[in-house]
Design a protein around this motif. Sequence first.
Motif, PDB file in Angstrom:
ATOM      1  N   LEU A  24      38.180  40.179  36.592  1.00 48.41           N
ATOM      2  CA  LEU A  24      39.382  39.324  36.522  1.00 48.41           C
ATOM      3  C   LEU A  24      40.582  39.961  37.241  1.00 48.41           C
ATOM      4  O   LEU A  24      41.699  39.969  36.723  1.00 48.41           O
ATOM      5  N   GLU A  33      40.620  34.252  27.522  1.00 44.09           N
ATOM      6  CA  GLU A  33      40.216  33.754  28.846  1.00 44.09           C
ATOM      7  C   GLU A  33      38.905  34.418  29.255  1.00 44.09           C
ATOM      8  O   GLU A  33      38.683  35.596  28.981  1.00 44.09           O
ATOM      9  N   ARG A  34      38.066  33.643  29.948  1.00 43.63           N
ATOM     10  CA  ARG A  34      36.757  34.143  30.385  1.00 43.63           C
ATOM     11  C   ARG A  34      36.696  34.164  31.910  1.00 43.63           C
ATOM     12  O   ARG A  34      37.543  33.572  32.572  1.00 43.63           O
ATOM     13  N   ALA A  35      35.668  34.804  32.440  1.00 39.83           N
ATOM     14  CA  ALA A  35      35.491  34.832  33.909  1.00 39.83           C
ATOM     15  C   ALA A  35      34.818  33.540  34.375  1.00 39.83           C
ATOM     16  O   ALA A  35      34.113  32.894  33.603  1.00 39.83           O
ATOM     17  N   SER A  36      35.043  33.181  35.638  1.00 38.76           N
ATOM     18  CA  SER A  36      34.424  31.977  36.196  1.00 38.76           C
ATOM     19  C   SER A  36      32.932  32.229  36.461  1.00 38.76           C
ATOM     20  O   SER A  36      32.493  33.383  36.568  1.00 38.76           O
ATOM     21  N   GLU A  37      32.187  31.136  36.583  1.00 37.86           N
ATOM     22  CA  GLU A  37      30.758  31.241  36.920  1.00 37.86           C
ATOM     23  C   GLU A  37      30.569  32.012  38.231  1.00 37.86           C
ATOM     24  O   GLU A  37      29.649  32.804  38.371  1.00 37.86           O
ATOM     25  N   ASP A  38      31.471  31.757  39.189  1.00 36.88           N
ATOM     26  CA  ASP A  38      31.364  32.421  40.494  1.00 36.88           C
ATOM     27  C   ASP A  38      31.504  33.929  40.348  1.00 36.88           C
ATOM     28  O   ASP A  38      30.753  34.707  40.938  1.00 36.88           O
ATOM     29  N   GLU A  39      32.495  34.349  39.538  1.00 37.18           N
ATOM     30  CA  GLU A  39      32.685  35.797  39.367  1.00 37.18           C
ATOM     31  C   GLU A  39      31.468  36.414  38.667  1.00 37.18           C
ATOM     32  O   GLU A  39      30.995  37.482  39.048  1.00 37.18           O
ATOM     33  N   ARG A  41      43.640  37.664  38.088  1.00 32.04           N
ATOM     34  CA  ARG A  41      44.361  37.234  36.885  1.00 32.04           C
ATOM     35  C   ARG A  41      45.194  38.394  36.299  1.00 32.04           C
ATOM     36  O   ARG A  41      46.338  38.210  35.901  1.00 32.04           O
TER      37      ARG A  41
END
Length: 306
Positions: free
Chosen positions: A12, A281-287, A15
């Motif tokens: 992240l 908050e979580r990480a995106s699928e892409d990350e 962010r």
Amino acid sequence: MKATADRHVPVLLQRCTELLGTAARGLIVDATVGMGGHTEALLRAYPGCAVVGIDRDPRALELASERLAPFGERFHPFHGTYDEIAHAAAEADGVLMDLGVSSMQLDEQERGFSYAADAPLDMRMDTSTGTSAAELLNTASAAELRRILYRYGEERFAPRIADRIVRQREQAPLTRTSELAEIVRESIPAPARRTGGNPAKRTFQAIRIAVNDELGILERAIPAALGILRPGGRIVVMAYQSLEDRIVKHEFARVTTSTTPHGLPVELDQPEFSLLTRGAERASEDEIATNPRAASVRLRAVERRI
Ligand SMILES: C[S@@+](CC[C@H](N)C(=O)[O-])C[C@H]1O[C@@H](n2cnc3c(N)ncnc32)[C@H](O)[C@@H]1O
């Protein structure tokens, strides 16, 4: 040997950099500097800021210092645990905590963090001090081992594993990670062995948390970190397992909630901090696709109001 920047991919990153932008001209404490990935991004994004980087692992601090040398006086390393944050900086405009072990620590097989490689049972993040995993496993009572496995590993077969550790060490002290992994495998009923990945994962996590007193230090560190923030200062914490995230969540809830009873027309006391994140908050699928470590991250942040 991999370059330092390739030994741990920061999670992240964008962010964290954005959230700490309010400290662009001030002092940021990176309380888990590790390989220096987040710190490097902050120093680059905000040419007016300085960073104090804390790590309990002298090896990490050495590698981070080499990587960050081009920033000169803008980076100051501090060797210690993050509950000592007030010794590293009396006041700060931003604090970052990226909890847990780094990929470098997991990759350095001889440190004994990984159940996947045979190595001495050490697991200390700071090998210059404290008790190794072998000393803990060979001296703790069965009750203490059960408690560690239950609490820190949420391991339902804790009693069987603890009993087998005690029986085996009566023959000869445990010295290798492969012995511990084998004890876990033999303690777990065959059907349970077939589900949920390597059964040694929970036990290794539990012993590592106990060896490094990870939760005790975090419980002291969050209030200490909040305590050094200047008004407008922010703290961003990333946790990778529920026990740590629970500590962060409770402490942030405590300092962002007014103690004025509901129903009163005025707030008698303003909370000192306000939440910057709704839930975690979580990480995106892409990350996650490019950095599997990001799959379990939970990021929370608060800002000091007064
Ligand atoms: C996930 S890594 C940080 C990676 C870093 N953000 C980067 O981008 O390279 C966590 C680091 O925190 C350190 N650490 C863990 N517990 C600590 C503690 N209680 N006090 C200080 N450092 C700690 C570990 O040694 C490790 O280097």
